[in-house]
Design a protein around this motif. Sequence first.
Motif, PDB file in Angstrom:
ATOM      1  N   UNK A   1       9.906   7.302   0.841  1.00 55.66           N
ATOM      2  CA  UNK A   1      10.759   7.400  -0.355  1.00 55.66           C
ATOM      3  C   UNK A   1      10.195   8.424  -1.333  1.00 55.66           C
ATOM      4  N   UNK A   2       8.870   8.488  -1.438  1.00 57.94           N
ATOM      5  CA  UNK A   2       8.231   9.448  -2.346  1.00 57.94           C
ATOM      6  C   UNK A   2       8.631  10.879  -1.976  1.00 57.94           C
ATOM      7  N   UNK A   3       8.574  11.180  -0.681  1.00 64.83           N
ATOM      8  CA  UNK A   3       8.947  12.526  -0.222  1.00 64.83           C
ATOM      9  C   UNK A   3      10.414  12.802  -0.492  1.00 64.83           C
TER      10      UNK A   3
ATOM     11  N   UNK B   1       0.823  -1.206   0.000  1.00 64.38           N
ATOM     12  CA  UNK B   1       0.000   0.000   0.000  1.00 64.38           C
ATOM     13  C   UNK B   1       0.859   1.259   0.000  1.00 64.38           C
ATOM     14  N   UNK B   2       0.172   2.370  -0.030  1.00 59.57           N
ATOM     15  CA  UNK B   2       0.769   3.695  -0.133  1.00 59.57           C
ATOM     16  C   UNK B   2       1.774   4.009   0.983  1.00 59.57           C
ATOM     17  N   UNK B   3       1.459   3.509   2.192  1.00 62.74           N
ATOM     18  CA  UNK B   3       2.312   3.824   3.354  1.00 62.74           C
ATOM     19  C   UNK B   3       3.749   3.366   3.125  1.00 62.74           C
TER      20      UNK B   3
ATOM     21  N   UNK C   1       6.047   5.631  -9.219  1.00 67.64           N
ATOM     22  CA  UNK C   1       6.892   5.120 -10.293  1.00 67.64           C
ATOM     23  C   UNK C   1       7.266   6.245 -11.279  1.00 67.64           C
ATOM     24  N   UNK C   2       6.313   7.106 -11.581  1.00 73.51           N
ATOM     25  CA  UNK C   2       6.601   8.223 -12.487  1.00 73.51           C
ATOM     26  C   UNK C   2       7.699   9.106 -11.892  1.00 73.51           C
TER      27      UNK C   2
END
Lengths: 272, 272
Positions: B35-37, B28-30, B238-239
Amino acid sequence: MLKHYRLDNKHSKALKDFDPNDTAGFKDKEKILAEFEELKEQLQEEQEKLFASKSHGVLIIFQGMDCSGKDGVVKKVLSGLNPQGFRAESFKQPTSDEALHDFLWRTHKVTPAKGYITSFNRSYYEDVLITRVHGNIDGKEAGKRLKHIQHFEKLLTESGTQIIKIFLHISQDFQLQKIQERMENPEKLWKFDPSDLEERRYWDDYVKAYENVFSSTGTKNNPWYIVPSNHRWFRDYLVLKIIVSAFKQLNLAYPKIDTTQFNSLRPVPVES
Amino acid sequence: MLKHYRLDNKHSKALKDFDPNDTAGFKDKEKILAEFEELKEQLQEEQEKLFASKSHGVLIIFQGMDCSGKDGVVKKVLSGLNPQGFRAESFKQPTSDEALHDFLWRTHKVTPAKGYITSFNRSYYEDVLITRVHGNIDGKEAGKRLKHIQHFEKLLTESGTQIIKIFLHISQDFQLQKIQERMENPEKLWKFDPSDLEERRYWDDYVKAYENVFSSTGTKNNPWYIVPSNHRWFRDYLVLKIIVSAFKQLNLAYPKIDTTQFNSLRPVPVES
């Protein structure tokens, strides 16, 4: 007659095979004056059909050494056009914004829409001429750019743009005489650029770079025309003849409109 | 990890070989939030170096079926960028002026200068997709255009533009669900276009046209990335990862400046 001045895959000649003093046998300006005026009218008629039909765009490229008369030819040959369907573009040293893009960017965005005529005073060809002569790019990079130019002109052609490529051909002596005129005539002094004197020294390199351009990009559909330009009157006449001839080949016509749809319409005076 | 989503000359796969529900094993998103940030901060740092060095331009192309989330990905992934060095472009039905030019005209003029990032929400690829699917152009014309696209991307690449091509991959069921959401939610209704329902019927034709695009224009330097997009959070992650990775490969650095030239300069307070 035009065939003689044409350079394409099949008719490859060196620049020195063309005489800048050539006037195709005409003795003086008076001999072509009537035809010149007639051609100008034809061009105006062709422009009107182009605008009405929106079937093609027309791009006229002028290249030539300093003092070859690129400004003059725009003024003398294209001044009768309807300004609403015509734009004269001129390319100098790239701006800082232009220099941050690929070399075709600044010219591509001002190519003509269908229905319109655009003239280029200098063009993307400078990016394989002045840059090559001054060693800013090497032969390999010039080769790459010439390939990009080929593809770019193919794109334009396939999209309905007729490209007319004209090289104004003068002699070195003639150039010197023109530079001197500019330096001595107060009304021409504003056109004198000291760097022109510097550039003269690279004459042979320019000839070489131009011949490379002609052999790489002169094709059946998009030939180069070498216009002898030591005699201004002949230069203007031949350029106009080339342009009108290119228009005629497009077989432009006013759009055919079914007028029966107007049968029920009757224009009536407005009551005031 | 990115290699798996990459399509180029060497890695040719059919679209059906990619699962739109794929999340690369993340539950899931969590799991990817931190890493996204971190990646977003890295992208900001990369943009700063790009702007300072003016060594490259970056063009990010988003393509995908209706409802695949092209608008969403621009908002979620690129919203942290410095607007002064970034522009989000979006291409709809060509305007009447655009339609009078070659198909690359409207996109070429807004390609990024060196130092800048531009995103394309749809692009010149539509000219071989929607037009092909609806029979406005035939296979031969599509083939010509794909060749022009190849040359055009080569021109940009050689001029220092990094092109990042992303296809947002959703399933037909997912699309239907999104269209229903748009129709039912008053805040999303403005995005609903009745023609989307019509376009759905051409799904298989679009898949075919896209696969033709991928095999013709996915190259080592300019690959396509197929991003599974049924899960928005994974799509965004992913983008962003693809974009940051492309930036890292440019090895951007702040320009090296010889500070000894400043030795004689001493900032002094202005006397008021």
